[in-house]
Design a protein around this motif. Structure first.
Motif, PDB file in Angstrom:
ATOM      1  N   HIS A  32       0.808  -1.212   0.000  1.00  0.00           N
ATOM      2  CA  HIS A  32       0.000   0.000   0.000  1.00  0.00           C
ATOM      3  C   HIS A  32       0.848   1.272   0.000  1.00  0.00           C
ATOM      4  O   HIS A  32       0.359   2.358   0.314  1.00  0.00           O
ATOM      5  CB  HIS A  32      -0.970  -0.012   1.179  1.00  0.00           C
ATOM      6  CG  HIS A  32      -2.059  -1.035   1.014  1.00  0.00           C
ATOM      7  ND1 HIS A  32      -2.104  -2.198   1.737  1.00  0.00           N
ATOM      8  CD2 HIS A  32      -3.128  -1.066   0.181  1.00  0.00           C
ATOM      9  CE1 HIS A  32      -3.157  -2.906   1.369  1.00  0.00           C
ATOM     10  NE2 HIS A  32      -3.800  -2.234   0.422  1.00  0.00           N
ATOM     11  N   HIS A 129      -2.474  -1.723  -6.333  1.00  0.00           N
ATOM     12  CA  HIS A 129      -2.184  -0.682  -5.345  1.00  0.00           C
ATOM     13  C   HIS A 129      -0.704  -0.330  -5.332  1.00  0.00           C
ATOM     14  O   HIS A 129      -0.353   0.821  -5.072  1.00  0.00           O
ATOM     15  CB  HIS A 129      -2.649  -1.120  -3.952  1.00  0.00           C
ATOM     16  CG  HIS A 129      -4.078  -0.787  -3.697  1.00  0.00           C
ATOM     17  ND1 HIS A 129      -4.474   0.335  -3.010  1.00  0.00           N
ATOM     18  CD2 HIS A 129      -5.224  -1.417  -4.068  1.00  0.00           C
ATOM     19  CE1 HIS A 129      -5.796   0.377  -2.955  1.00  0.00           C
ATOM     20  NE2 HIS A 129      -6.275  -0.677  -3.595  1.00  0.00           N
ATOM     21  N   PRO A 132      -0.293   1.584  -9.349  1.00  0.00           N
ATOM     22  CA  PRO A 132      -1.638   2.005  -9.787  1.00  0.00           C
ATOM     23  C   PRO A 132      -1.693   2.561 -11.211  1.00  0.00           C
ATOM     24  O   PRO A 132      -2.773   2.639 -11.784  1.00  0.00           O
ATOM     25  CB  PRO A 132      -2.014   3.088  -8.767  1.00  0.00           C
ATOM     26  CG  PRO A 132      -0.717   3.590  -8.235  1.00  0.00           C
ATOM     27  CD  PRO A 132       0.194   2.401  -8.213  1.00  0.00           C
ATOM     28  N   HIS A 207      -7.034   5.088  -3.169  1.00  0.00           N
ATOM     29  CA  HIS A 207      -5.667   4.634  -3.399  1.00  0.00           C
ATOM     30  C   HIS A 207      -4.660   5.314  -2.484  1.00  0.00           C
ATOM     31  O   HIS A 207      -3.758   4.664  -1.953  1.00  0.00           O
ATOM     32  CB  HIS A 207      -5.261   4.911  -4.857  1.00  0.00           C
ATOM     33  CG  HIS A 207      -5.562   3.770  -5.774  1.00  0.00           C
ATOM     34  ND1 HIS A 207      -4.734   2.673  -5.917  1.00  0.00           N
ATOM     35  CD2 HIS A 207      -6.605   3.551  -6.609  1.00  0.00           C
ATOM     36  CE1 HIS A 207      -5.252   1.835  -6.791  1.00  0.00           C
ATOM     37  NE2 HIS A 207      -6.388   2.349  -7.233  1.00  0.00           N
ATOM     38  N   GLN A 211      -7.414   3.775   2.298  1.00  0.00           N
ATOM     39  CA  GLN A 211      -7.496   2.566   1.486  1.00  0.00           C
ATOM     40  C   GLN A 211      -8.446   1.519   2.043  1.00  0.00           C
ATOM     41  O   GLN A 211      -8.725   0.514   1.376  1.00  0.00           O
ATOM     42  CB  GLN A 211      -6.089   1.995   1.290  1.00  0.00           C
ATOM     43  CG  GLN A 211      -5.188   2.947   0.505  1.00  0.00           C
ATOM     44  CD  GLN A 211      -3.749   2.503   0.461  1.00  0.00           C
ATOM     45  OE1 GLN A 211      -3.325   1.654   1.215  1.00  0.00           O
ATOM     46  NE2 GLN A 211      -2.973   3.103  -0.432  1.00  0.00           N
TER      47      GLN A 211
END
Length: 239
Positions: A32, A129, A132, A207, A211
């Motif tokens: 992430h 993620h 992206p 994003h 998240q």
């Protein structure tokens, strides 16, 4: 390759899929933390497997719109009136928006830390993620979509009558195409209409800011219904 390697670092110059599992409990933080380039990283050593993971956006409507229309037409030929067929197709597309939300929230955002859990998550959604702006891994590959379509065709055989099943399924396929096209466009397009600008802002907020909320792509309806709507202040700050 069965467990976490202490202090493991992913080598971005090498195929990624069989590396990420070694991150263990640090995988979620790693995946992430996005890398904002349009490059398409290599997933596998095998060229065949690599090809299966990359899909240009226009393949989705070329394959699935005709298939969806075929199934919608099938219900019409089975005796349903045109207005009813159109209505059921719209309902089928609406049902897709709920399925889209459920997939995104409960499958694509599962919390993993085991080797194979991390590997599976990276393949189905984590890669999106992490990268992206990778335009070749944004829409669902046809082989994966075909497996999902077969599953839902069988499920719809249980839920609906013989003549209603095709139009509900076909409407769902059209809804899926709309989802993948909107998703691709809000990542790579520059919308001028306010509605699409709002969708783009909403999704980029998912994003880059919050998240664990904002799972809808086609619509924010289900986020409102199930309490996963990001707060307005955060959404307004997202760009």
């Amino acid at each position: 390759m069965t467990g976490e390697m202490v202090g493991f670092t992913v080598d971005l110059s090498k195929p990624l899929v069989f590396q990420v599992g070694h991150l263990g409990e640090t995988y979620q933080e790693w995946v992430h933390t996005p890398i904002l380039t349009s490059e398409s990283p290599r997933f596998f050593e095998s060229d065949f497997l690599e090809i299966l993971t990359r899909t240009v956006w226009w393949v989705v409507p070329v394959i699935w719109v005709p298939v969806g229309l075929y199934f919608i037409t099938m219900s019409y030929t089975m005796g349903h009136s045109l207005p009813l067929v159109v209505l059921m197709a719209v309902v089928g597309a609406f049902v897709w928006t709920f399925l889209e939300y459920c997939f995104h929230r409960f499958l694509f955002h599962i919390d993993t830390e085991s080797y194979w859990g991390n590997t599976f998550h990276y393949l189905i959604h984590g890669c999106h993620h992490k990268h992206p702006m990778d335009g070749l891994r944004l829409v669902i590959p046809p082989a994966e979509a075909a497996i999902l379509a077969l599953m839902f065709w069988n499920l719809y055989g249980i839920l609906f009558t013989l003549s209603i099943r095709p139009v509900m399924f076909g409407g769902g396929l059209i809804g899926y195409v709309m989802y993948d096209m909107i998703h691709y466009y809000i990542h790579h397009g520059q919308p001028t209409k306010q509605s699409l600008k709002s969708i783009k802002k909403y999704h980029l907020n998912h994003h880059f800011r919050i998240q664990n909320k904002g799972f809808g792509i086609t619509t924010a309806l289900w986020d409102r219904v199930f309490g996963t709507l990001p707060n307005t202040k955060a959404a307004d700050k997202s760009g």
